[in-house]
Design a protein around this motif. Structure first.
Motif, PDB file in Angstrom:
ATOM      1  N   ASP A  67       6.791   0.779   7.305  1.00 21.50           N
ATOM      2  CA  ASP A  67       6.463   0.528   5.899  1.00 21.50           C
ATOM      3  C   ASP A  67       5.459  -0.600   5.724  1.00 21.50           C
ATOM      4  O   ASP A  67       5.142  -0.970   4.596  1.00 21.50           O
ATOM      5  CB  ASP A  67       7.732   0.181   5.107  1.00 21.50           C
ATOM      6  N   THR A 114       2.081  -2.746   5.370  1.00 21.03           N
ATOM      7  CA  THR A 114       0.792  -2.464   4.739  1.00 21.03           C
ATOM      8  C   THR A 114      -0.291  -3.397   5.255  1.00 21.03           C
ATOM      9  O   THR A 114      -1.460  -3.237   4.922  1.00 21.03           O
ATOM     10  CB  THR A 114       0.887  -2.630   3.209  1.00 21.03           C
ATOM     11  N   CYS A 115       0.115  -4.383   6.066  1.00 16.79           N
ATOM     12  CA  CYS A 115      -0.815  -5.427   6.478  1.00 16.79           C
ATOM     13  C   CYS A 115      -0.394  -5.989   7.833  1.00 16.79           C
ATOM     14  O   CYS A 115       0.791  -6.184   8.089  1.00 16.79           O
ATOM     15  CB  CYS A 115      -0.808  -6.521   5.413  1.00 16.79           C
ATOM     16  N   LEU A 147      -4.562  -0.166   8.355  1.00 10.94           N
ATOM     17  CA  LEU A 147      -3.870  -1.282   7.712  1.00 10.94           C
ATOM     18  C   LEU A 147      -4.820  -2.444   7.473  1.00 10.94           C
ATOM     19  O   LEU A 147      -5.709  -2.711   8.284  1.00 10.94           O
ATOM     20  CB  LEU A 147      -2.715  -1.763   8.601  1.00 10.94           C
ATOM     21  N   ASN A 148      -4.625  -3.137   6.372  1.00  5.34           N
ATOM     22  CA  ASN A 148      -5.396  -4.350   6.110  1.00  5.34           C
ATOM     23  C   ASN A 148      -5.038  -5.400   7.147  1.00  5.34           C
ATOM     24  O   ASN A 148      -3.909  -5.428   7.648  1.00  5.34           O
ATOM     25  CB  ASN A 148      -5.092  -4.873   4.711  1.00  5.34           C
ATOM     26  N   ASP A 168       2.525  -6.330  -0.741  1.00  6.57           N
ATOM     27  CA  ASP A 168       2.326  -6.083   0.689  1.00  6.57           C
ATOM     28  C   ASP A 168       3.564  -6.408   1.513  1.00  6.57           C
ATOM     29  O   ASP A 168       4.368  -7.269   1.162  1.00  6.57           O
ATOM     30  CB  ASP A 168       1.136  -6.902   1.208  1.00  6.57           C
ATOM     31  N   ARG A 169       3.651  -5.672   2.638  1.00  6.00           N
ATOM     32  CA  ARG A 169       4.686  -5.893   3.641  1.00  6.00           C
ATOM     33  C   ARG A 169       3.957  -6.140   4.957  1.00  6.00           C
ATOM     34  O   ARG A 169       3.215  -5.279   5.439  1.00  6.00           O
ATOM     35  CB  ARG A 169       5.617  -4.682   3.702  1.00  6.00           C
TER      36      ARG A 169
END
Length: 133
Positions: A25, A27-28, A49-50, A76-77
């Motif tokens: 899950d 995002t970064c 992903l960022n 973000d996670r």
């Protein structure tokens, strides 16, 4: 570990093994210094992903601050990547720098765990020092 990064097949294997251990899950990806930069870049690129780069010291010119690259947002996670865990001081520093963003740090992921220490988030590793030797 950094020497292994010089071989694309080994770097990809390390990056894939870290990815397998990550919460899907996220995002970064965040990292600091040279240790986590190579696998963090590979993971970020492969999985769209960022990537957040945390400086060792805040930049004193331009857009003054600790963060280069993507600045995480509250939704973000984050997964933090590094090469070696010894005492956890560098990972703790990254966690503290990221706190004001409001993003959730889901865990820290390292190639080799060679010491003990407490983190506010789960620590996951590929190998221990004993297994490496």
């Amino acid at each position: 570990v950094k020497k292994a990064y010089g071989y694309p097949d080994v770097l990809n294997l390390i990056s894939d093994e870290l990815w397998k251990r990550m919460d899907q899950d996220i995002t970064c990806i965040a990292t600091a210094g040279y240790g986590g930069l190579s696998p963090a870049t590979v993971i970020s690129s492969k999985h769209g992903l960022n990537m957040t780069l945390v400086r060792d010291e805040p930049k004193k010119h331009g857009r003054v601050g600790w963060i280069d690259g993507y600045v995480p947002k509250i939704q973000d996670r984050i997964a933090i990547v590094d090469d070696v865990f010894t005492t956890g001081s560098s990972l703790k520093k990254i966690i503290e720098v990221l706190k004001p963003t409001g993003a959730e740090t889901l865990g820290c992921y390292v190639v080799v765990k060679r010491g003990e220490g407490d983190l506010q988030v789960p620590l996951t590793h590929i190998l221990t020092l004993e297994e490496l030797l």
